[in-house]
Write a protein that holds these residues in place. Structure first.
Motif, mmCIF file in Angstrom:
data_model
loop_
_atom_site.group_PDB
_atom_site.id
_atom_site.type_symbol
_atom_site.label_atom_id
_atom_site.label_comp_id
_atom_site.label_asym_id
_atom_site.label_seq_id
_atom_site.Cartn_x
_atom_site.Cartn_y
_atom_site.Cartn_z
ATOM 1 N N GLY A 1 0.983 -1.152 -0.230
ATOM 2 C CA GLY A 1 -0.003 -0.077 -0.034
ATOM 3 C C GLY A 1 1.333 0.882 0.067
ATOM 4 N N LEU A 2 2.039 1.585 0.670
ATOM 5 C CA LEU A 2 2.726 2.541 0.585
ATOM 6 C C LEU A 2 3.851 2.751 -0.118
ATOM 7 C CD1 LEU A 2 3.903 2.757 4.708
ATOM 8 C CD2 LEU A 2 1.857 3.534 3.077
ATOM 9 N N ASN A 3 3.994 2.001 -1.654
ATOM 10 C CA ASN A 3 5.169 1.160 -2.528
ATOM 11 C C ASN A 3 4.289 2.658 -3.482
ATOM 12 O OD1 ASN A 3 6.363 0.902 -5.100
ATOM 13 N ND2 ASN A 3 6.608 -0.890 -3.921
ATOM 14 N N ASP A 4 4.723 3.243 -3.727
ATOM 15 C CA ASP A 4 4.626 4.716 -5.450
ATOM 16 C C ASP A 4 3.579 3.810 -6.194
ATOM 17 O OD1 ASP A 4 3.754 6.522 -3.830
ATOM 18 O OD2 ASP A 4 6.220 7.234 -3.482
ATOM 19 N N ARG A 5 4.837 2.605 -6.511
ATOM 20 C CA ARG A 5 4.254 2.161 -8.223
ATOM 21 C C ARG A 5 3.065 1.686 -7.691
ATOM 22 N NH1 ARG A 5 7.646 -3.056 -8.973
ATOM 23 N NH2 ARG A 5 6.456 -3.265 -11.238
ATOM 24 N N MET A 6 2.568 1.239 -6.876
ATOM 25 C CA MET A 6 1.172 0.571 -5.968
ATOM 26 C C MET A 6 -0.051 1.345 -6.969
ATOM 27 S SD MET A 6 0.281 -2.438 -5.766
ATOM 28 C CE MET A 6 -1.295 -2.448 -7.240
ATOM 29 N N SER A 7 -0.133 3.005 -6.712
ATOM 30 C CA SER A 7 -0.826 4.104 -7.248
ATOM 31 C C SER A 7 -0.155 4.876 -7.513
ATOM 32 C CB SER A 7 -0.894 4.507 -5.480
ATOM 33 O OG SER A 7 -0.069 4.805 -5.140
#
Length: 554
Positions: free
Chosen positions: A404-410
Motif C-alpha cells: 500500500g505504501l509503494n508508489d508503484r502501486m498507485s
C-alpha cells in the motif's frame, strides 16, 4: 571418545573437547563466523564440553540465532567499555531503548549529552577489548543472590524482574569484571565481536550491527544507518507512554498485575488508542482531496481491526469509507512470479496487477462506475461478482495490503488524493535496561495465537513460515515505512501477559525432535518472564481481540 555427526560425516574427538575447538577446525568451511551450535538437537554455546555421541550443527552470524547472540554480546562489550571510559564514581547507566533498523538506539544516563569524541573513545576501547580476546564467562548463582547483586549495581529493572522469577538459580555472564544477566546465548569471547559502529543520534547514539540476512547481508560489514526519523519518533512516544503509565519494563508490568493495577492500565491504553485513531480520522476527513487511504504494515500488526476502527471514526465524521483489499488485485495464480527458491512469490509486488489497479482507481476518482474484482483464494483466480462502485462526494476507499505504501502501486493517482498510513506493533516494553523486547517476537506470538484460532494452523507451522514472512517484510514493507504520512503503533503494553495464556500450551506441544523446537523453547523462556493476566478486563473492541477472539468488530 566423543563422536559427533556433522553434515552426515562422523568425526571422533577425545572426551571433554569443547565445541569452540571443533568449530575452529571447521570455520574455513563457512562463509560467516561460527558463534553457536546445535548439539544433540539443542541450541548451545561454544564453550560447552561434549562427551559421547551426538549430532552437531554450527550456526553462524548469518543465522537468526547466531545473529541474536552476536548482537547481545556486542551490547555486553559496550557495557564493559563504559567502565573504562566512565570509571567510578561516574557510574553511567546504559539503557538500550529499542531496535532501529540494523542497530539499537541507546542512551547513557548520568553523564550528560554524549559527544562524538566520547563515542569514538568508547569505540576504541571496545575494539581494544576485541583484540584482547577476553572470554565471556558464564556461571550459575542463586536468584536471591542475583537480586542483591543487581541492587548493588543500581540495575533496578533487573532487580524488579527477578522478583517474579520462580527458578532458584540463574545464569550470569562476566566480561572482565562486568557482570550482567542476558536472555539468550552469547559468543565465547570478545574476538568474535569485530563488526559494529557507534553513531551519534538524537539524544543518544546508535549501536550499529551488520545486516546478517543470508541472502543480501554481509555479516562482516556494518549496515548503513538510514535515519528512519518517523519510526524513531513513534518508538520514542511509545517508550514515553510506558514510562508515564509506570510500566516501562516487564518487571513493572508484572508488578502492576500482581498489585491489581492492570485494569486501569488496560482501560487507559485502550482510551488513548481510540483517541489517536479519532485524531487521525479527523485529519483525513478535514482534507477533502483525500479519496484513498493507503494502509500497509507487517504481519500481525492488527491491520484488520485498525481499518474497521478507522472506518467507524470516519463514518462518525460524515465520511463513507469502503474497504478495498489489494489482495483482490492479485494476478491469477498461474501468472505469479517465482522467488529465489523456485516457489510462487505471493509477497512480491509483481504478483499484483498494478496497471489494472491504477486503471480502476483513476476511473473512480473521475466519478465513473467501476466493477471491482474479488480474488478467490480457493481457485486462485480473480472473479467479478457485481461488486460495482462509484465514488460520491463523501466516499473514501480504505485500501489495505502489504504494498500500500509503494508508489508503484498507485503511481497514476495524484499525491493529494492519497493518505498513507503505516501500521506496526512497536512494543513499549523492555525486558530490562539492556534488553528491549523484540517487536518481531511480539508479532510472531500474536500470529501463532490468531492462526491457531482462525486457520487451525499449529504453532510449529506458523513458526516454520515466519522466516519467509520476515523476508517479505524486509523487501516489500519496511523500505517504505518512512513514505507514510502517519505511522501508527498498534502494540498494547499489556498484551504479552494475556497472549501468554493462549500461546504457551501451543509452544509446549512442539516435541523436542521437531525442527521448530529450539524456537518454541526460546519463546517459552521469553514468556516465562511475564506474569499471566486474565482477558476478562480487555474490552471487546480492543485490537488484541483480533488475535485472542471475542471481538465485537470482526
Amino acid at each position: 571418545m566423543a563422536k559427533v555427526i556433522i553434515n552426515d560425516r562422523e568425526e571422533t574427538y577425545e572426551d571433554g573437547i569443547r565445541l569452540v575447538d571443533i568449530a575452529a577446525i571447521h570455520q574455513d568451511e563457512y562463509k560467516d563466523d561460527i558463534v553457536l551450535a546445535k548439539y544433540k538437537g539443542s541450541l548451545t554455546e561454544l564453550h560447552k564440553v561434549i562427551n559421547g555421541v551426538g549430532t552437531l550443527e554450527f550456526l553462524t552470524t548469518a543465522d537468526k540465532d547466531g545473529r541474536r547472540a552476536y548482537r547481545r554480546s556486542v551490547v555486553f562489550l559496550l557495557q564493559r567499555a563504559l567502565m573504562d571510559v566512565y570509571p567510578l564514581p561516574d557510574n553511567p547507566y546504559l539503557r538500550v531503548e529499542h531496535s532501529l533498523g540494523q542497530g539499537d538506539f541507546c542512551t547513557i544516563e548520568g553523564v550528560g549529552d554524549i559527544t562524538e569524541d566520547k563515542l569514538q573513545e568508547l569505540k576504541s576501547v571496545m575494539l581494544d577489548l576485541v583484540e584482547q580476546d577476553i572470554p565471556l564467562k558464564k556461571y550459575s548463582i542463586k536468584t536471591t543472590q542475583a537480586k542483591e547483586m543487581f541492587h548493588s549495581f543500581n540495575m533496578k529493572d533487573k532487580e524488579q524482574l527477578l522478583k517474579y522469577r520462580t527458578s532458584s538459580n540463574i545464569n550470569v555472564y562476566d566480561l572482565d569484571g562486568c557482570i550482567d544477566y542476558f536472555y539468550g546465548y552469547m559468543v565465547p569471547s570478545t574476538k568474535y565481536l569485530r563488526y559494529f559502529d557507534l553513531l551519534k543520534f538524537e539524544n543518544g547514539f546508535m549501536l550499529m550491527f551488520p545486516n546478517g540476512d543470508k541472502l543480501v547481508g554481509d555479516t562482516r560489514k556494518v549496515a548503513e544507518f538510514t535515519n528512519p526519523i518517523k519510526l524513531f519518533s513513534v518508538q520514542q512516544a511509545s517508550s514515553e507512554f510506558g514510562r508515564t503509565m509506570g510500566v516501562p519494563t516487564v518487571g513493572a508490568l508484572n508488578e502492576a498485575i500482581a498489585t491489581g493495577r492492570i485494569k486501569d492500565i488496560v482501560l487507559s491504553q485502550e482510551a488513548i488508542m481510540e483517541r489517536n485513531i479519532g485524531d487521525l480520522a479527523r485529519t483525513i476527513a478535514s482534507n477533502h482531496d483525500v479519496k484513498f487511504v493507503m494502509m500497509a504494515g507487517p504481519s500481525s500488526s492488527g491491520k484488520t481491526t485498525f481499518s474497521h476502527k478507522l472506518s467507524a471514526h470516519l463514518r462518525a465524521l460524515g465520511c463513507v469509507p469502503h474497504p478495498v483489499p489489494l489482495d483482490d488485485f492479485y494476478l491469477n495464480r498461474d501468472q505469479m512470479p517465482i522467488d529465489e527458491y523456485g516457489e510462487k512469490d505471493f509477497e512480491s509486488i509483481e504478483g499484483l496487477d498494478i496497471s489494472y489497479f491504477n486503471e480502476c482507481m483513476v476511473k473512480l476518482l473521475k466519478g465513473e462506475r467501476v466493477l471491482l474484482p474479488n480474488f478467490n483464494f480457493k481457485t486462485g483466480k480473480r472473479e467479478y461478482n457485481d461488486h460495482y462502485m462509484q465514488l460520491g462526494p463523501n466516499d473514501i476507499l480504505v485500501i489495505e495490503g502489504i504494498h500500500g505504501l509503494n508508489d508503484r502501486m498507485s503511481a497514476s493517482l495524484p499525491a493529494e488524493s492519497k493518505y498513507k498510513i503505516y501500521l506496526s506493533a512497536l512494543t513499549q516494553l523492555s525486558i530490562d535496561e539492556h534488553n528491549p523486547l523484540s517487536t518481531a517476537d511480539g508479532r510472531l506470538i500474536r500470529r501463532i495465537v490468531r492462526d491457531s484460532r482462525t486457520r487451525a494452523t499449529s504453532a510449529a507451522e506458523t513458526i516454520a513460515m515466519w522466516d519467509s514472512v520476515r523476508r517479505g517484510e524486509e523487501k516489500y514493507i519496511f523500505p517504505f515505512q518512512e513514505h507514510a504520512d502517519y505511522l501508527f503503533n498498534t502494540a498494547l503494553i499489556y498484551e504479552m501477559a494475556v497472549l501468554k495464556l493462549y500461546v504457551d500450551p501451543q509452544l509446549y506441544a512442539i516435541e523436542p525432535d521437531h525442527p521448530m523446537y529450539a524456537e518454541a523453547k526460546r519463546l517459552i523462556k521469553l514468556l516465562d518472564y511475564f506474569l499471566p493476566m486474565s482477558p476478562d478486563v480487555i474490552p471487546n473492541n480492543s485490537l488484541v481481540r483480533e488475535f485472542i477472539g471475542g471481538s465485537c468488530i470482526l
